[in-house]
Structure formats: structure tokens, C-alpha cells
Design a protein around this motif. Structure first.
Motif, PDB file in Angstrom:
ATOM      1  N   ASP A   1      32.606  48.889  39.108  1.00  0.00           N
ATOM      2  CA  ASP A   1      33.155  48.051  40.190  1.00  0.00           C
ATOM      3  C   ASP A   1      34.679  48.168  40.177  1.00  0.00           C
ATOM      4  O   ASP A   1      35.367  47.366  39.554  1.00  0.00           O
ATOM      5  CB  ASP A   1      32.733  46.594  39.999  1.00  0.00           C
ATOM      6  CG  ASP A   1      33.244  45.687  41.104  1.00  0.00           C
ATOM      7  OD1 ASP A   1      33.699  46.204  42.147  1.00  0.00           O
ATOM      8  OD2 ASP A   1      33.203  44.454  40.919  1.00  0.00           O
ATOM      9  N   GLN A   2      35.190  49.161  40.885  1.00  0.00           N
ATOM     10  CA  GLN A   2      36.634  49.385  40.885  1.00  0.00           C
ATOM     11  C   GLN A   2      37.383  48.238  41.548  1.00  0.00           C
ATOM     12  O   GLN A   2      38.473  47.863  41.117  1.00  0.00           O
ATOM     13  CB  GLN A   2      36.967  50.702  41.595  1.00  0.00           C
ATOM     14  CG  GLN A   2      38.447  51.073  41.507  1.00  0.00           C
ATOM     15  CD  GLN A   2      38.706  52.482  42.017  1.00  0.00           C
ATOM     16  OE1 GLN A   2      37.829  53.128  42.562  1.00  0.00           O
ATOM     17  NE2 GLN A   2      39.927  52.950  41.826  1.00  0.00           N
ATOM     18  N   SER A   3      36.819  47.650  42.581  1.00  0.00           N
ATOM     19  CA  SER A   3      37.499  46.559  43.287  1.00  0.00           C
ATOM     20  C   SER A   3      37.621  45.306  42.429  1.00  0.00           C
ATOM     21  O   SER A   3      38.446  44.432  42.706  1.00  0.00           O
ATOM     22  CB  SER A   3      36.750  46.223  44.580  1.00  0.00           C
ATOM     23  OG  SER A   3      35.439  45.752  44.300  1.00  0.00           O
ATOM     24  N   GLY A   4      36.790  45.222  41.374  1.00  0.00           N
ATOM     25  CA  GLY A   4      36.839  44.047  40.514  1.00  0.00           C
ATOM     26  C   GLY A   4      37.898  44.099  39.441  1.00  0.00           C
ATOM     27  O   GLY A   4      38.090  43.125  38.707  1.00  0.00           O
ATOM     28  N   GLN A   5      38.617  45.231  39.343  1.00  0.00           N
ATOM     29  CA  GLN A   5      39.679  45.365  38.333  1.00  0.00           C
ATOM     30  C   GLN A   5      41.008  44.994  38.975  1.00  0.00           C
ATOM     31  O   GLN A   5      41.554  45.750  39.773  1.00  0.00           O
ATOM     32  CB  GLN A   5      39.699  46.787  37.781  1.00  0.00           C
ATOM     33  CG  GLN A   5      38.347  47.282  37.286  1.00  0.00           C
ATOM     34  CD  GLN A   5      37.686  46.317  36.327  1.00  0.00           C
ATOM     35  OE1 GLN A   5      38.244  45.946  35.298  1.00  0.00           O
ATOM     36  NE2 GLN A   5      36.461  45.902  36.656  1.00  0.00           N
ATOM     37  N   SER A   6      41.512  43.829  38.637  1.00  0.00           N
ATOM     38  CA  SER A   6      42.684  43.272  39.323  1.00  0.00           C
ATOM     39  C   SER A   6      44.009  43.823  38.816  1.00  0.00           C
ATOM     40  O   SER A   6      45.044  43.552  39.420  1.00  0.00           O
ATOM     41  CB  SER A   6      42.684  41.749  39.183  1.00  0.00           C
ATOM     42  OG  SER A   6      42.699  41.368  37.812  1.00  0.00           O
TER      43      SER A   6
ATOM     44  N   ASP B   1      37.747  40.882  33.693  1.00  0.00           N
ATOM     45  CA  ASP B   1      37.397  41.800  34.780  1.00  0.00           C
ATOM     46  C   ASP B   1      36.377  42.838  34.312  1.00  0.00           C
ATOM     47  O   ASP B   1      35.414  43.150  35.029  1.00  0.00           O
ATOM     48  CB  ASP B   1      38.661  42.516  35.287  1.00  0.00           C
ATOM     49  CG  ASP B   1      39.574  41.606  36.090  1.00  0.00           C
ATOM     50  OD1 ASP B   1      39.117  40.523  36.513  1.00  0.00           O
ATOM     51  OD2 ASP B   1      40.752  41.969  36.292  1.00  0.00           O
TER      52      ASP B   1
ATOM     53  N   ALA C   1      32.399  43.207  35.612  1.00  0.00           N
ATOM     54  CA  ALA C   1      31.945  44.470  36.192  1.00  0.00           C
ATOM     55  C   ALA C   1      30.776  45.058  35.416  1.00  0.00           C
ATOM     56  O   ALA C   1      29.972  45.808  35.975  1.00  0.00           O
ATOM     57  CB  ALA C   1      33.099  45.472  36.237  1.00  0.00           C
TER      58      ALA C   1
ATOM     59  N   GLU D   1      35.689  50.553  35.942  1.00  0.00           N
ATOM     60  CA  GLU D   1      36.145  51.023  37.252  1.00  0.00           C
ATOM     61  C   GLU D   1      35.025  51.759  37.975  1.00  0.00           C
ATOM     62  O   GLU D   1      34.926  51.699  39.209  1.00  0.00           O
ATOM     63  CB  GLU D   1      37.352  51.944  37.090  1.00  0.00           C
ATOM     64  CG  GLU D   1      38.620  51.232  36.645  1.00  0.00           C
ATOM     65  CD  GLU D   1      39.786  52.199  36.507  1.00  0.00           C
ATOM     66  OE1 GLU D   1      39.672  53.338  36.999  1.00  0.00           O
ATOM     67  OE2 GLU D   1      40.800  51.803  35.918  1.00  0.00           O
TER      68      GLU D   1
END
Length: 248
Positions: free
Chosen positions: A130-135, A161, A165, A127
Motif C-alpha cells: 500500500d504505497q499510498s499508506g506510507q506518509s 504506516d 499496510a 510500499e
């Protein structure tokens, strides 16, 4: 000198971090890169990135023990298959099956606990990368393994994910290793459940158990490789070490 991680407490003598951050497994900020193409990932100051190395080593050790236990289980399955084929019972085969089965259960429980601790830590670190990459939400890191039906694909998605990241900047890590591990894991679980379908047919039950233990052994080896590579990627990224592409 103030701690370069939390920015609140004085750093230990000869170190960039305070004792509290060192005990928590925090990383110091990476050194500047010598070439713009080798620029490391820079972690925003003050975020609690924690090292997954210790938990990763413990997880790999337990997975290796699981694979070793599966080797002995395969031998026990072979004894059971031989006796079932000849239409007789074997006290030695029954004893070997009981002992290896008990060891497998104990190792599996220990491995699950340590593996989930490792997985949660690398997820929290992911996170920060790359927080946006954790779906999926954090709660699924644990819950996905125990919810019927969704446990057939949610865990793989979570690991993927985290993997993406944690990959070196601009260098996709690939997902073939994860796909291979997950496919073998599903096959071994399905085969293990299928043994209950052959009640009274000792030959087929022994064959399916043999197949289940073989695939479980292979899945344990691939799972250990996933843990090793993902731990190494996060460690290198946190330290700002330019990493070679990780295949698989």
C-alpha cells in the motif's frame, strides 16, 4: 518454465523462481484462495518483494540479548543504590556497572544496525502492499531516528504506516503494541538522559539508572514483539496465507 517473480529468467528445477530471485529472498505468487472471503493479497508481477524473516529473527535475537544485559544492569544498579544509601563506595558495584554498561553499548550499536536494516526492508515491502499508506519518504526510515525533536514521533509514525499496510486484508491489526513499545522507549531514553542531572547525588542517580534500565528492558521486550508480529504479517501476506487477526 519462466520465473514467476521476474518473468525474465528460467526457474530452478522444482521451483517457481529463478536462482537470482531465490537468492534475493523473493516470494512466489500466492496460490488461489478457496473462498472469496479468504482471498489473499495479490502482489503485482515483477515487483521486488523481499522476505523480512531472516532480518526479523536477527533483530529479535539482539533485542533479547539487550533485555538480558538490562537484567544484569539492574543488578549493578541495585548494588550502586545500596552502597550510595549507606554513604560508601563499592568496588564491586563500580566493576559491575562498568562491565554491564560496556556490554549494553556494544549490544545497542549492533541492534540499531540490524534493526534499521530490517525496518528498511519491511518499509519497502509495505510500499508494494500500500504505497499510498506510507506518509513519509523512505529516507526518514533511517534519518528519523537521528534528527533531534522529530525522533520523538516520526519513527513511531513510520512503523505504524508499515504495520497498517502489512495487516491482513479487511482485518485491522491495531496499534496498542506499538504505542506501548514507543512510550516505554521514550521513558527509558529520557530517564537515561536525566542521570546527568544528579551529579554528586549518588542515591538519586542510582535510582534513576535503575528505573532507566528497567524501562529499557521492558521496551526491548515489546520491540521484539513488534518485530515478530510485523514480520509474520508481511510473510503471511506475501505468501497469500489467510491470517487470523493480530491484536495489539
Amino acid at each position: 518454465m519462466t520465473c514467476t517473480h521476474c518473468g525474465l529468467r528460467p526457474a530452478s528445477a522444482g521451483a517457481a523462481l529463478c536462482p537470482e530471485c531465490l537468492a534475493a529472498g523473493a516470494y512466489p505468487p500466492p496460490a488461489p484462495a478457496g473462498h472469496p472471503h479468504d482471498a489473499p493479497y495479490t502482489l503485482p508481477p515483477g515487483l521486488p518483494l523481499r522476505s523480512p524473516v531472516g532480518l526479523g529473527r536477527a533483530t529479535v535475537t539482539l533485542l533479547a540479548l539487550v533485555a538480558v544485559a538490562d537484567v544484569f544492569a539492574v543488578g549493578a544498579d541495585a548494588l550502586q543504590l545500596d552502597s550510595a544509601t549507606q554513604g560508601r563506595t563499592s568496588d564491586l558495584a563500580d566493576l559491575a556497572t562498568g562491565l554491564t554498561g560496556g556490554v549494553q553499548v556494544l549490544l545497542m550499536v549492533a541492534t540499531i544496525v540490524v534493526y534499521l536494516c530490517w525496518l528498511y526492508r519491511v518499509r519497502v515491502n509495505a510500499e508494494l502492499f500500500d504505497q499510498s499508506g506510507q506518509s513519509m519518504a523512505r529516507g526518514w526510515v533511517i534519518g528519523a531516528w537521528f534528527c533531534p525533536f522529530v525522533n520523538l514521533w516520526f519513527p513511531r509514525r513510520i512503523v505504524t504506516d508499515i504495520w497498517n499496510a502489512s495487516a491482513p486484508p479487511g482485518r485491522p491489526a491495531g496499534e496498542r503494541l506499538i504505542d506501548s513499545w514507543w512510550a516505554l522507549w521514550l521513558v527509558s531514553v529520557i530517564a537515561d538522559q536525566a542521570t546527568t542531572r544528579f551529579d554528586g547525588d549518588g542515591v538519586w542517580e542510582a535510582r534513576v539508572m535503575l528505573f532507566s534500565d528497567l524501562t529499557d528492558m521492558a521496551a526491548a521486550v515489546l520491540a521484539a514483539l513488534v518485530v515478530l508480529r510485523l514480520t509474520r504479517m508481511q510473510h503471511q501476506k506475501a505468501l497469500g496465507v489467510p491470517a487470523a487477526p493480530v491484536l495489539g
